[in-house]
Design a protein around this motif. Structure first.
Motif, short mmCIF file in Angstrom:
data_model
loop_
_atom_site.label_atom_id
_atom_site.label_comp_id
_atom_site.label_asym_id
_atom_site.label_seq_id
_atom_site.Cartn_x
_atom_site.Cartn_y
_atom_site.Cartn_z
N LEU A 75 37.98 36.94 27.64
CA LEU A 75 36.95 35.91 27.64
C LEU A 75 36.63 35.44 29.05
O LEU A 75 35.46 35.24 29.42
N LEU A 76 37.69 35.27 29.87
CA LEU A 76 37.47 34.88 31.26
C LEU A 76 36.78 36.01 32.02
O LEU A 76 35.90 35.76 32.86
N SER A 77 37.17 37.25 31.76
CA SER A 77 36.53 38.38 32.44
C SER A 77 35.05 38.44 32.12
O SER A 77 34.22 38.65 33.01
N ARG A 78 34.71 38.26 30.84
CA ARG A 78 33.30 38.28 30.45
C ARG A 78 32.53 37.14 31.11
O ARG A 78 31.36 37.30 31.49
N GLN A 79 33.21 36.01 31.28
CA GLN A 79 32.54 34.85 31.87
C GLN A 79 32.26 35.03 33.35
O GLN A 79 31.19 34.66 33.85
N TYR A 80 33.22 35.64 34.08
CA TYR A 80 33.11 35.73 35.53
C TYR A 80 32.67 37.09 36.03
O TYR A 80 32.51 37.27 37.25
N LEU A 81 32.47 38.07 35.13
CA LEU A 81 32.06 39.41 35.58
C LEU A 81 30.72 39.39 36.31
O LEU A 81 30.58 40.06 37.35
N PRO A 82 29.70 38.65 35.83
CA PRO A 82 28.45 38.60 36.61
C PRO A 82 28.64 38.05 38.02
O PRO A 82 28.00 38.51 38.97
N TRP A 83 29.55 37.08 38.16
CA TRP A 83 29.81 36.52 39.47
C TRP A 83 30.48 37.56 40.38
O TRP A 83 30.17 37.68 41.56
N ILE A 84 31.41 38.33 39.82
CA ILE A 84 32.07 39.38 40.60
C ILE A 84 31.05 40.40 41.10
O ILE A 84 31.09 40.84 42.25
N LYS A 85 30.11 40.76 40.23
CA LYS A 85 29.07 41.73 40.63
C LYS A 85 28.15 41.14 41.69
O LYS A 85 27.67 41.86 42.58
N GLN A 86 27.91 39.84 41.61
CA GLN A 86 27.09 39.20 42.63
C GLN A 86 27.79 39.22 43.98
O GLN A 86 27.16 39.46 45.03
N ILE A 87 29.11 39.01 43.99
CA ILE A 87 29.88 39.10 45.23
C ILE A 87 29.79 40.51 45.80
O ILE A 87 29.68 40.70 47.02
N LEU A 88 29.83 41.52 44.94
CA LEU A 88 29.72 42.90 45.38
C LEU A 88 28.40 43.17 46.10
O LEU A 88 28.33 44.01 47.00
N GLU A 89 27.38 42.48 45.72
CA GLU A 89 26.06 42.73 46.28
C GLU A 89 25.83 42.01 47.60
O GLU A 89 25.14 42.53 48.48
N SER A 90 26.44 40.81 47.78
CA SER A 90 25.96 39.98 48.89
C SER A 90 27.02 39.43 49.82
O SER A 90 26.66 38.90 50.88
N ASP A 91 28.31 39.53 49.50
CA ASP A 91 29.32 38.87 50.32
C ASP A 91 29.75 39.76 51.50
O ASP A 91 29.26 40.88 51.66
N LEU A 92 30.69 39.25 52.27
CA LEU A 92 31.20 39.99 53.42
C LEU A 92 32.01 41.19 52.96
O LEU A 92 32.53 41.22 51.85
N ARG A 93 32.17 42.18 53.87
CA ARG A 93 32.81 43.43 53.48
C ARG A 93 34.24 43.25 52.96
O ARG A 93 34.58 43.80 51.91
N PRO A 94 35.14 42.49 53.62
CA PRO A 94 36.50 42.36 53.07
C PRO A 94 36.52 41.76 51.67
O PRO A 94 37.32 42.16 50.82
N ILE A 95 35.61 40.82 51.41
CA ILE A 95 35.56 40.19 50.08
C ILE A 95 34.95 41.17 49.08
O ILE A 95 35.37 41.23 47.92
N ARG A 96 33.98 41.97 49.50
CA ARG A 96 33.41 42.99 48.61
C ARG A 96 34.47 44.01 48.19
O ARG A 96 34.49 44.46 47.05
N VAL A 97 35.32 44.37 49.12
CA VAL A 97 36.37 45.35 48.81
C VAL A 97 37.31 44.79 47.75
O VAL A 97 37.69 45.48 46.81
N VAL A 98 37.69 43.51 47.89
CA VAL A 98 38.56 42.88 46.88
C VAL A 98 37.86 42.83 45.53
O VAL A 98 38.47 43.09 44.48
N ALA A 99 36.56 42.50 45.53
CA ALA A 99 35.80 42.47 44.28
C ALA A 99 35.71 43.84 43.65
O ALA A 99 35.79 43.99 42.42
N LEU A 100 35.56 44.87 44.47
CA LEU A 100 35.48 46.24 43.95
C LEU A 100 36.82 46.66 43.34
O LEU A 100 36.88 47.31 42.30
N LYS A 101 37.92 46.30 44.01
CA LYS A 101 39.25 46.59 43.44
C LYS A 101 39.42 45.88 42.11
O LYS A 101 39.97 46.45 41.15
N LEU A 102 38.96 44.64 42.04
CA LEU A 102 39.06 43.88 40.80
C LEU A 102 38.26 44.54 39.69
O LEU A 102 38.71 44.64 38.54
N LEU A 103 37.06 45.03 40.02
CA LEU A 103 36.24 45.71 39.02
C LEU A 103 36.95 46.96 38.50
O LEU A 103 36.96 47.22 37.29
#
Length: 872
Positions: free
Chosen positions: A569-597
Motif C-alpha cells: 500500500l505504501l509502495s503504491r502510494q509513493y511509486l509516482p513520487w519515486i518516478k518523479q524523482i527519477l525524471e528530475s532530481d540530481l544524479r546521486p538521488i536518481r540512482v538511489v530511486a532507480l535501485k529502489l524501483l
C-alpha cells in the motif's frame, strides 16, 4: 638399473659401482689402452644414468666421466660430450625424467674435469676459474640456442641452466657472461613460451642484482637495466601466463619494478596473481609500499575468487607481521585504522585465521587504548567468540567493565580541547570499537545490561555528536532487545526523544536521525508498518524529501524505500513520487530511486501481494518498460543499475523477454561500455549463470541472438550501438552459452530425450539465411561462423540442414563460402554416421511457427518426420 654394473675397458680394467671404492680403484687402467675402449666406457655411463638412478650415483658417474676425460684429452672429451648431447637436444617434449638426469650428468661432468697435461694445468692458473672444456661446451650450447628447431633451442637453454647451476662456485669470465646475456635476451622473445621461460631463468642467473652506482629507496637499488626491462615487458605483456609467472618469480624487486608486481596482483590468471602475492610476501616489506598500494593489495587479495590467492595474501600478512616482531599493533599502524577500518579488520581476521600464534591482550592497557589497540581487542574478542570458547574467560571483559570504559572515553571526549579534532576522532573511534564489542558479549548480566541500555539510549539521543557510532549502537539495540516488537518500540521511543530537540532546524541532528533510522530498519526482515509512530515518522520523511539539501533528500529516500519494500500500500502510494524523482532530481538521488524501483520489481513482481485484489497485472511490464529506457542511459551508474535490475528479473524467470535479453547482449559486446566496469562485471556473471542453468534459458539466449541477426542487424549498422558490436565475437559467445555440454547435470538429461539447443539454432539460422532475413554482411558472416561451431545431435535436423544449405546461392564472399564448406563437410559426415548406426528414431524437428510456414514445402518431401512448434 641393477645395483652392480661391469664394463670391460680391456682385460685389466673393471669398473664396479659399489660402495667403498674410489674412482681410481674402479678405473684401473693401462696407459696403452685403446681410445675406443675409453669411449665405450664413456657411453656406458650415459646408458646407466638414462635407465634410472639416484642423485648419488649420478654424481659418481660424473666423477667417472671426468676421470675418463683426463685420459681422452680436452678436445676428445668435449667432442664425446657433444656427441652424447645431440640426442638430448633433439628429444621431444614430454620425454620423461631421463632427459633431466642426463642434463644433470653433463653439467656435473664438465664443471671441473681432471687435467693431467702441463698445458691444461697452466690454463687453470686459478682453481676457481671455469675449465676450458666447460667453456667450449657452453659455447656449443649457445650456438644451438639459435637452431631452427624449437626442440633444440629449448633443450639447449635447459642444458645451459643445468650447467650454470653447477658452476655457481666457479668464476666465469665476464665475456662469457655477457655472451650468455646477449643471446638469452634474444631468446626471451622466442615464439615458444617454454623457451622464453628457460631464457628468463638464464637471465636471472647472469644478472647482477646489485648496482653500486644506483641510488636506493626503501632498502632497494633503483635497478633499471636492459635485462630488467625484459622482465618488465614479459611480466606486463606476454600472452603466456606461465611466462608471466616465471618472470614475476625471478624479477628483482626495486623502485622501478615494484609497480609491475602490484599490477600483476590483478592479472586475469590465478597462477600469476598467486605468484605476485607470494613474491611480494617473501621479498617486499610492508614499509616499502605506499599507503594506497598496501590497502588496495590487501583488499583485492583477501577478496580474490581463488582460495589459493586468498591463502597467499594471508601468508603475506603473516610475513609482514613477522618483520614487525609479531606485534599486530605495529602492523596495524601501516593501515591507518581510523580511515580504513574495514580493511584493517580484514587484516586482523586473516592473521588470526592463518597464524598458529596464540594471540593475547595481556599487554594492552585498557585505560590507555589507542586506535590500533581498540580495534585489535574488538577483532580478537570476536574471533575468540567464534572459534575458541575455552579462551573466553582469558580474553573477554564483562559488560560492566565495558560500560566503565565507555563512560571514561565519553568524558575524555567532552573534556578534550575543542580545537584538537584529531583527539576527538580517535576517542570516537575507540568508543565505536567498544560498542561493537559490547554487541557481541553475553547480555545475561542484568546489572551490566541495564547500564549498557542506559548508555546506549543517551548516545542515541546525542547522536549528532557521535556520527561514527550509529552502526554499533544499532547492533547493541539488536543485542539488548532480541524481540522485533520490543526493539521497534524502543527505537521509536528514542526517535521521539530525538525529535523533541527540533531536528528539522539542526541539519546535523537531522542527518544523524535519518542515518540511524536507515541502519536500524535495514536490519529488520519485516518493518512493522502498522505501529502508531509510523505515520508521523513517514510525514517527517516526506517533509525532508521536499527540502533543498540533497544529502538529506537522499537519506529520506532510502528511509522511504525501506518502508515501501515492506508494504504494498505504501509502495503504491509513493511509486509516482519515486518516478518523479527519477525524471528530475540530481544524479546521486536518481540512482538511489532507480535501485529502489528495481527492488520493488523484484519484491512484488516475483511474489505478488495476495491479500490485495487491486494489484495490477501490468505492474511488471510497466516497470520493465521504465528500466528499458535506462539501459541506454548516458550515465554509467544509472545504466549499470538498470542492467542489474533487468538481469535479476530474467534470472528469476519473472520475464522471458527476447528483446530485453538481446539488449543486454548488445551492451555486453558494445565497445562503448568497456569503461563501465560495474556493467561489464554484472553481465559477465549473469550470462553463464542464466544460460547454463536450464535448457529453456539456453533457448531464450538462442532466440535473442536470432532476433538480433534477423531483425536488428537487417536494418543496417547505421545506429551507433550496432556499429560498435563485433557480431562474430557475439556469435561465438552464444554458441558457447548454448552448448549442451555446459548445462547442469539435471538439465543434460532432458537433451537426451529430445534435440539440444544447437539443433534448434541450426535450422533457424539456415532458414533465415535462405529467406534472406539476414541482410547485413557482418551478421551473415557471423551466422556462417556459428554454423561451423554448432554441436548437433538430431539426425532429422541434420538431414533438413543439408537440404537447406544447398539453397544458399547468394553468398559470394570467400570467408562465408569457406565457413559453409567446412559446415557442409561436418554435416555430411554426421549424417553418414547416423545412417551407419541406424539412428533413425530421432525423427522430430523443433522450429518456430513462422519458420515452419517457410519450410513447409521442404518438409513435405521428407517422410516420417514430425514437426513440433516451439512455443517460446
Amino acid at each position: 638399473m641393477n645395483n652392480l654394473h661391469k664394463s670391460k675397458i680391456n682385460n685389466n680394467i673393471l669398473i664396479q659401482e659399489s660402495a667403498g671404492h674410489t674412482v681410481e680403484e674402479r678405473l684401473n687402467y693401462d696407459k696403452n689402452v685403446d681410445c675406443k675402449k675409453f669411449l665405450k666406457a664413456f657411453t656406458k655411463q650415459f646408458e646407466l644414468v638414462q635407465e634410472g638412478c639416484s642423485e648419488k650415483k649420478i654424481r659418481l658417474s660424473a666423477q667417472i666421466l671426468q676421470h675418463l676425460g683426463s685420459l681422452l684429452g680436452d678436445d676428445v672429451f668435449v667432442t664425446a660430450l657433444i656427441s652424447h648431447s645431440l640426442p638430448i637436444l633433439q628429444a621431444p617434449s614430454g620425454s620423461g625424467s631421463s632427459i633431466g638426469r642426463l642434463m644433470h650428468l653433463i653439467a656435473l661432468t664438465i664443471v671441473k674435469p681432471h687435467t693431467t697435461t702441463k698445458e691444461n694445468a697452466l690454463k687453470l692458473s686459478n682453481e676457481d676459474d671455469l675449465n676450458p672444456s666447460a667453456v667450449g661446451f657452453i659455447t656449443f650450447c649457445l650456438k644451438n640456442t639459435e637452431s631452427q628447431s624449437k626442440q633444440v633451442r629449448l633443450r639447449s637453454c635447459e642444458l645451459l641452466n643445468f650447467i650454470l647451476q653447477a658452476c655457481e662456485d666457479y668464476e666465469i669470465s665476464s665475456y662469457l657472461f655477457d655472451t650468455i646475456a646477449e643471446i638469452m635476451m634474444i631468446r626471451a622473445y622466442d615464439k615458444n613460451p617454454s623457451i622464453r621461460i628457460q631464457a628468463l631463468k638464464l637471465l636471472a642467473r647472469v644478472q647482477d642484482p646489485i648496482d653500486e652506482n644506483s641510488g636506493t629507496c626503501g632498502g632497494w637499488n633503483d635497478l633499471k637495466n636492459p635485462i630488467t626491462e625484459i622482465f618488465v615487458n614479459l611480466v606486463s605483456s606476454d600472452n603466456s601466463p606461465e611466462v608471466r609467472k616465471t618472470a614475476l618469480e625471478l624479477m628483482p624487486p626495486s623502485v622501478y619494478t615494484l609497480p609491475v608486481f602490484l599490477r600483476r596482483c590483478y592479472d586475469v590468471k590465478d597462477v600469476v596473481r598467486l605468484a605476485a602475492f607470494r613474491t611480494l610476501g617473501q621479498r617486499v616489506a610492508v614499509s616499502d609500499l605506499t599507503r594506497t598500494a598496501r590497502l588496495q593489495l590487501v583488499k583485492s587479495g583477501l577478496s580474490d575468487r581463488s582460495s589459493h590467492v586468498v591463502a597467499a595474501c594471508r601468508q603475506m600478512l603473516c610475513n609482514w607481521l613477522t618483520h614487525q616482531n609479531e606485534c599486530c599493533l605495529t602492523l596495524l599502524h601501516f593501515f591507518h585504522v581510523e580511515s580504513h577500518e574495514e580493511v584493517s579488520v580484514d587484516v586482523l581476521k586473516a592473521i588470526f585465521v592463518h597464524s598458529d600464534q596464540h594471540f593475547t591482550i595481556k599487554n594492552l592497557k585498557l585505560d590507555g587504548l589507542n586506535s590500533e589497540g581498540a580495534l585489535y581487542w574488538r577483532v580478537l574478542c570476536q574471533h575468540v567468540l567464534a572459534t575458541d570458547s575455552n579462551r573466553e574467560i582469558e580474553v573477554l571483559p564483562t559488560l560492566s567493565d565495558l560500560c566503565d570504559l565507555l563512560l571514561h572515553y565519553k568524558a575524555l571526549f567532552f573534556h578534550s580541547d575543542e580545537s584538537n579534532t584529531t583527539t576527538k576522532q580517535t576517542i570516537t573511534f575507540i568508543m565505536r570499537q567498544l560498542l561493537f564489542l559490547a554487541s557481541n558479549l553475553d547480555a545475561s548480566d542484568e546489572v551490566g545490561r541495564q547500564r549498557l541500555t542506559e548508555e546506549v539510549e543517551r548516545l542515541v539521543v546525542s547522536l549528532e555528536t557521535f556520527p561514527m557510532l550509529m552502526e554499533p549502537l544499532v547492533r547493541c539495540i539488536e543485542r539488548l532487545h532480541p524481540s522485533v516488537t520490543a526493539r521497534t518500540s524502543t527505537f521509536f521511543q528514542l526517535l521521539d526523544q530525538t525529535a523533541k530537540g527540533a531536528p528539522s532546524s539542526h541539519p546535523e541532528k537531522l542527518r544523524a536521525f535519518l542515518e540511524l533510522s536507515v541502519y536500524f530498519f535495514e536490519g529488520l526482515a519485516v518493518i512493522p508498518t502498522t505501529e502508531k509512530p509510523v505515520a508521523a515518522y513517514l510525514e517527517s520523511i516526506v517533509l525532508v524529501l521536499r527540502s533543498g539539501d540533497p544529502e538529506l533528500r537522499l537519506l529520506s529516500l532510502r528511509n522511504l524505500g525501506l518502508y515501501c519494500l515492506s508494504d504494498w500500500l505504501l509502495s503504491r502510494q509513493y511509486l509516482p513520487w519515486i518516478k518523479q524523482i527519477l525524471e528530475s532530481d540530481l544524479r546521486p538521488i536518481r540512482v538511489v530511486a532507480l535501485k529502489l524501483l528495481c527492488d520493488l520489481v523484484l519484491k512484488f513482481a516475483l511474489q505478488p501481494p495476495t491479500p490485495f485484489d487491486d494489484f495490477p497485472d501490468s505492474f511488471l511490464n510497466d516497470q520493465l518498460a521504465l528500466l528499458d529506457k535506462y539501459l541506454s542511459s548516458s550515465e554509467k551508474e544509472e545504466q549499470a543499475v538498470a542492467v542489474e535490475g533487468v538481469a535479476k528479473v530474467l534470472i528469476h524467470s519473472a520475464s522471458n523477454s527476447v528483446d530485453l535479453l538481446a539488449k543486454l547482449l548488445l551492451l555486453y559486446f558494445d565497445s562503448s561500455t568497456e569503461g563501465n566496469t560495474r556493467l561489464r562485471q554484472s553481465l559477465s556473471v549473469f550470462f553463464p549463470v542464466f544460460a547454463l542453468s536450464s535448457l529453456a534459458n539456453q533457448e531464450l539466449v538462442a532466440r535473442s541472438f536470432l532476433y538480433l541477426l534477423s531483425s536488428v542487424f537487417s536494418v543496417g549498422s547505421s545506429r551507433p550501438i550496432f556499429s560498435a558490436v563485433r557480431i562474430i565475437d557475439l556469435a561465438q559467445y552464444i554458441v558457447h552459452l548454448t552448448h549442451p555440454s555446459n548445462l547442469l547435470p539435471l538439465e543434460k538429461k532432458k537433451t537426451d530425450e529430445a534435440s539440444n539447443c544447437h539443433d534448434f539454432v541450426l535450422i533457424e539460422l539456415l532458414s533465415d539465411l535462405v529467406a534472406l532475413k539476414i541482410s547485413n554482411y557482418a551478421a551473415v558472416k557471423a551466422s556462417c561462423k556459428a554454423l561451423t561451431l554448432l554441436q548437433y545431435c538430431s539426425a532429422s535436423h541434420a538431414r533438413l540442414a543439408l537440404q537447406l544449405v544447398t539453397r544458399l546461392q547468394c553468398l559470394q564472399d570467400k570467408a562465408c563460402s569457406a565457413y559453409l564448406l567446412k559446415f557442409k563437410t561436418n554435416l555430411q559426415l554426421f549424417v553418414s554416421n547416423c545412417t551407419t548406426q541406424k539412428n533413425a528414431n530421432n525423427l522430430i524437428i523443433y522450429v518456430r511457427a513462422e519458420t515452419y510456414e517457410h519450410l513447409q514445402p521442404l518438409l513435405a518431401g521428407m517422410s516420417s518426420i514430425d514437426v513440433v512448434l516451439r512455443g517460446l
